[in-house]
Enzyme design. Structure first.
Site, short mmCIF file in Angstrom:
data_model
loop_
_atom_site.label_atom_id
_atom_site.label_comp_id
_atom_site.label_asym_id
_atom_site.label_seq_id
_atom_site.Cartn_x
_atom_site.Cartn_y
_atom_site.Cartn_z
N ASP A 1 0.86 -1.19 0.00
CA ASP A 1 0.00 0.00 0.00
C ASP A 1 0.89 1.24 0.00
O ASP A 1 1.29 1.74 -1.05
CB ASP A 1 -0.93 -0.07 1.21
CG ASP A 1 -1.96 1.04 1.24
OD1 ASP A 1 -1.87 1.97 0.43
OD2 ASP A 1 -2.88 1.00 2.08
N LYS B 1 -1.07 -1.09 -4.61
CA LYS B 1 -1.89 0.12 -4.72
C LYS B 1 -1.06 1.24 -5.35
O LYS B 1 0.16 1.20 -5.30
CB LYS B 1 -2.38 0.53 -3.32
CG LYS B 1 -3.53 -0.34 -2.84
CD LYS B 1 -4.26 0.36 -1.74
CE LYS B 1 -5.44 -0.45 -1.26
NZ LYS B 1 -6.12 0.20 -0.13
N PHE C 1 -10.57 -0.04 -0.29
CA PHE C 1 -10.44 -1.00 0.81
C PHE C 1 -10.77 -2.40 0.28
O PHE C 1 -11.91 -2.68 -0.06
CB PHE C 1 -11.38 -0.63 1.95
CG PHE C 1 -10.92 -1.17 3.27
CD1 PHE C 1 -10.68 -0.31 4.33
CD2 PHE C 1 -10.68 -2.53 3.46
CE1 PHE C 1 -10.23 -0.80 5.55
CE2 PHE C 1 -10.23 -3.02 4.67
CZ PHE C 1 -10.00 -2.15 5.72
N VAL C 2 -9.77 -3.26 0.19
CA VAL C 2 -10.01 -4.61 -0.36
C VAL C 2 -9.84 -5.68 0.70
O VAL C 2 -9.03 -5.55 1.62
CB VAL C 2 -9.08 -4.92 -1.56
CG1 VAL C 2 -9.48 -4.11 -2.78
CG2 VAL C 2 -7.62 -4.72 -1.24
N ASP D 1 -7.73 -8.77 5.27
CA ASP D 1 -8.81 -8.72 6.26
C ASP D 1 -9.36 -7.31 6.47
O ASP D 1 -8.77 -6.31 6.08
CB ASP D 1 -8.28 -9.20 7.62
CG ASP D 1 -7.38 -8.14 8.27
OD1 ASP D 1 -6.43 -7.68 7.61
OD2 ASP D 1 -7.64 -7.76 9.43
C1 PRP Z 1 -0.57 -5.39 5.25
C2 PRP Z 1 0.22 -6.11 4.17
C3 PRP Z 1 1.57 -5.48 4.25
C4 PRP Z 1 1.26 -4.08 4.72
C5 PRP Z 1 1.33 -3.14 3.56
O1 PRP Z 1 -0.37 -6.03 6.47
O2 PRP Z 1 0.27 -7.50 4.38
O3 PRP Z 1 2.43 -6.15 5.13
O4 PRP Z 1 -0.05 -4.07 5.27
O5 PRP Z 1 1.08 -1.83 3.93
P1 PRP Z 1 2.09 -0.62 3.62
O6 PRP Z 1 2.60 -0.82 2.21
O7 PRP Z 1 1.20 0.60 3.73
O8 PRP Z 1 3.18 -0.63 4.63
P2 PRP Z 1 -1.20 -5.68 7.79
O9 PRP Z 1 -0.40 -4.71 8.62
O10 PRP Z 1 -2.59 -5.27 7.42
O11 PRP Z 1 -1.19 -7.05 8.59
P3 PRP Z 1 -1.84 -8.47 8.16
O12 PRP Z 1 -1.04 -8.99 6.98
O13 PRP Z 1 -1.64 -9.31 9.39
O14 PRP Z 1 -3.30 -8.26 7.82
#
Ligand code: PRP
Length: 184
Positions: A107, A135, A156-157, A163
């Site tokens: 993201d 993204k 928001f996906v 999740d």
């Molecule tokens: C998500 C995804 C990445 C991070 C990306 O993990 O798996 O690790 O966010 O976001 P960024 O590019 O803005 O840093 P999340 O923190 O939601 O944890 P999860 O995988 O346990 O759901």
């Protein structure tokens, strides 16, 4: 779990199960070709990457080892801050290893920027990234991503590992969430 199990929580299916699997076939072929003759250490970032890791790893013909890392990004709400804490470190020693980080989504790119620097400091032969989803903001962060499944809009996906409040990870496809769910 399928769309019928989540009532009206979803706005739209963005990527079907078939589209995901077809793209993972292509990504696996590319990875197999790029690392021919080498051994690869796949590093999955918990928890979101579980589905991608399982489906991508099964498509690879290369000998691979799988390891996992859990990190937590301090941030306000849904935005990560780039300040990352290791909740579970790798078991493997990265010295002279070819490492491929497997992510579900990039993201802001802040988690990955931190992770790349961290893993590169451990003496690996190489560190690259494969992410299923990317993204638009990730382009701005100029994070080096070798394999991208799909660029997606800034929405928001959920599903296929992703999740909202720990739910929907077990949907077999990627969908956008209806606003009434996340604004509730
Ligand atoms: C998500 C995804 C990445 C991070 C990306 O993990 O798996 O690790 O966010 O976001 P960024 O590019 O803005 O840093 P999340 O923190 O939601 O944890 P999860 O995988 O346990 O759901």
């Amino acid at each position: 779990m399928d769309a019928g199990d989540v009532g009206d929580d979803l706005a739209k299916v963005l990527l079907t199960e078939e589209q995901l699997h077809r793209r993972l076939d292509e990504m696996a072929s590319e990875i197999d070709a790029d690392y021919a003759g080498k051994e690869l250490l796949l590093v999955g970032v918990l928890k979101g990457a579980v589905m991608v890791m399982a489906d991508l790893a099964r498509r690879l013909h290369l000998p691979v080892e799988m390891d996992w890392m859990a990190v937590s990004s301090y941030g306000s709400g849904t935005r990560s801050s780039g300040v990352v804490r290791i909740l579970k470190d790798l078991d493997a020693d990265l010295t002279d290893r070819h490492v491929l980080i497997v992510e579900d989504i990039v993201d802001s790119g802040l988690t990955l920027t931190w992770l790349l620097a961290n893993l590169r400091s451990r003496g690996p032969a190489s560190v690259e990234v494969a992410t299923l989803l990317r993204k638009p903001s990730a382009t701005k962060a100029q994070v080096e991503i070798r394999y991208t499944g799909f660029p997606i809009p800034d929405e928001f996906v959920v599903g296929y590992g992703l999740d909202h409040a720990e739910r929907y990870r077990n949907l077999p496809f990627v969908a956008t969430l209806a606003p009434h769910v996340y604004s509730a």
